[in-house]
Write a protein that holds these residues in place. Structure first.
Motif, mmCIF file in Angstrom:
data_model
loop_
_atom_site.group_PDB
_atom_site.id
_atom_site.type_symbol
_atom_site.label_atom_id
_atom_site.label_comp_id
_atom_site.label_asym_id
_atom_site.label_seq_id
_atom_site.Cartn_x
_atom_site.Cartn_y
_atom_site.Cartn_z
ATOM 1 N N PRO A 36 21.981 72.217 41.678
ATOM 2 C CA PRO A 36 22.660 73.280 41.525
ATOM 3 C C PRO A 36 22.937 73.129 40.204
ATOM 4 O O PRO A 36 22.608 72.781 39.790
ATOM 5 N N LYS A 37 23.697 74.751 40.222
ATOM 6 C CA LYS A 37 23.718 75.438 38.221
ATOM 7 C C LYS A 37 24.530 74.772 37.630
ATOM 8 O O LYS A 37 24.413 74.534 36.475
ATOM 9 N N ILE A 38 25.386 74.261 38.254
ATOM 10 C CA ILE A 38 26.143 72.749 37.329
ATOM 11 C C ILE A 38 25.652 71.430 36.929
ATOM 12 O O ILE A 38 26.123 70.897 35.819
ATOM 13 N N LEU A 39 24.560 71.524 37.416
ATOM 14 C CA LEU A 39 23.863 70.600 36.545
ATOM 15 C C LEU A 39 23.228 70.179 34.993
ATOM 16 O O LEU A 39 23.497 69.390 34.554
ATOM 17 N N ALA A 73 18.547 64.106 34.704
ATOM 18 C CA ALA A 73 20.242 64.562 35.458
ATOM 19 C C ALA A 73 19.079 65.309 37.239
ATOM 20 O O ALA A 73 20.096 64.661 38.011
ATOM 21 N N LEU A 74 18.221 66.298 37.593
ATOM 22 C CA LEU A 74 17.785 66.564 37.877
ATOM 23 C C LEU A 74 17.723 65.145 39.268
ATOM 24 O O LEU A 74 17.437 65.046 40.362
ATOM 25 N N LYS A 75 16.839 63.847 38.962
ATOM 26 C CA LYS A 75 16.480 63.242 40.002
ATOM 27 C C LYS A 75 17.590 62.005 40.271
ATOM 28 O O LYS A 75 17.895 62.062 41.392
ATOM 29 N N LEU A 76 18.793 62.283 38.929
ATOM 30 C CA LEU A 76 20.256 61.549 39.389
ATOM 31 C C LEU A 76 20.295 62.091 40.965
ATOM 32 O O LEU A 76 20.806 62.074 42.344
ATOM 33 N N TRP A 77 20.309 63.777 41.133
ATOM 34 C CA TRP A 77 21.237 64.765 42.061
ATOM 35 C C TRP A 77 20.012 64.229 42.939
ATOM 36 O O TRP A 77 21.070 63.849 43.842
ATOM 37 N N GLU A 97 20.968 59.983 49.752
ATOM 38 C CA GLU A 97 22.728 59.029 49.564
ATOM 39 C C GLU A 97 22.926 59.399 50.388
ATOM 40 O O GLU A 97 22.852 58.394 51.575
ATOM 41 N N ALA A 98 23.374 60.525 50.189
ATOM 42 C CA ALA A 98 24.240 60.746 51.247
ATOM 43 C C ALA A 98 23.983 61.655 52.959
ATOM 44 O O ALA A 98 24.735 61.649 53.308
ATOM 45 N N LEU A 141 30.366 63.872 49.569
ATOM 46 C CA LEU A 141 29.698 62.745 49.359
ATOM 47 C C LEU A 141 28.244 63.396 48.629
ATOM 48 O O LEU A 141 28.269 62.099 47.318
ATOM 49 N N ALA A 142 27.396 63.980 48.383
ATOM 50 C CA ALA A 142 26.728 64.186 47.716
ATOM 51 C C ALA A 142 27.316 64.163 46.305
ATOM 52 O O ALA A 142 26.951 63.759 45.359
ATOM 53 N N VAL A 143 28.114 64.778 45.699
ATOM 54 C CA VAL A 143 29.088 64.897 44.952
ATOM 55 C C VAL A 143 29.489 64.540 44.065
ATOM 56 O O VAL A 143 28.944 63.444 42.823
#
Length: 117
Positions: free
Chosen positions: A8-11, A25-29, A35-36, A51-53
């Motif tokens: 997402p662009k907000i990352l 942040a990309l790895k955590l996303w 997981e979601a 759930l992903a967010v």
């Protein structure tokens, strides 16, 4: 599991607010969407995205909480923003539903008055 979607662009904004790198942040996303997908059973739909967010914000907060502080101010909790956005969207849906029910009840009462006359 296939997670070939773009981030997402907000990352980057969340990464800056949390004090982590864009790469982390990309790895955590990617971890959050995996997981979601595992928990929901598919990689689509509002349940999956919500759930992903939520998972992403929770993982970011855990990551920031585990890093040592070097005299910097702690990173803000970001989940409040997601929960607030969800509440606001539900309020607009509830208002639309209430307006619909009001007009439906008004229409039904007018129809019953005409039948009685």
């Amino acid at each position: 599991m296939k997670n070939s979607m773009k981030a997402p662009k907000i990352l980057p904004w969340i990464a800056r607010k949390a004090g982590i790198s864009d790469e982390l942040a990309l790895k955590l996303w990617r971890r959050a969407i995996s997981e979601a997908e595992y928990l929901v059973g598919r990689a689509e739909g509002s349940d999956y995205w919500g759930l992903a967010v939520e998972r992403f914000l929770a993982i970011v907060e855990d990551e920031v909480g585990n890093t040592p502080e070097y005299g910097l101010s702690p990173a803000p909790r970001l989940s409040w923003m997601w929960h607030h956005q969800t509440r606001m969207s539900l309020l607009s849906l509830m208002a639309a539903q209430n307006a619909y029910l009001f007009w439906q009840n008004t229409w039904e009462s007018l129809c019953t008055q005409k039948k009685a006359a």
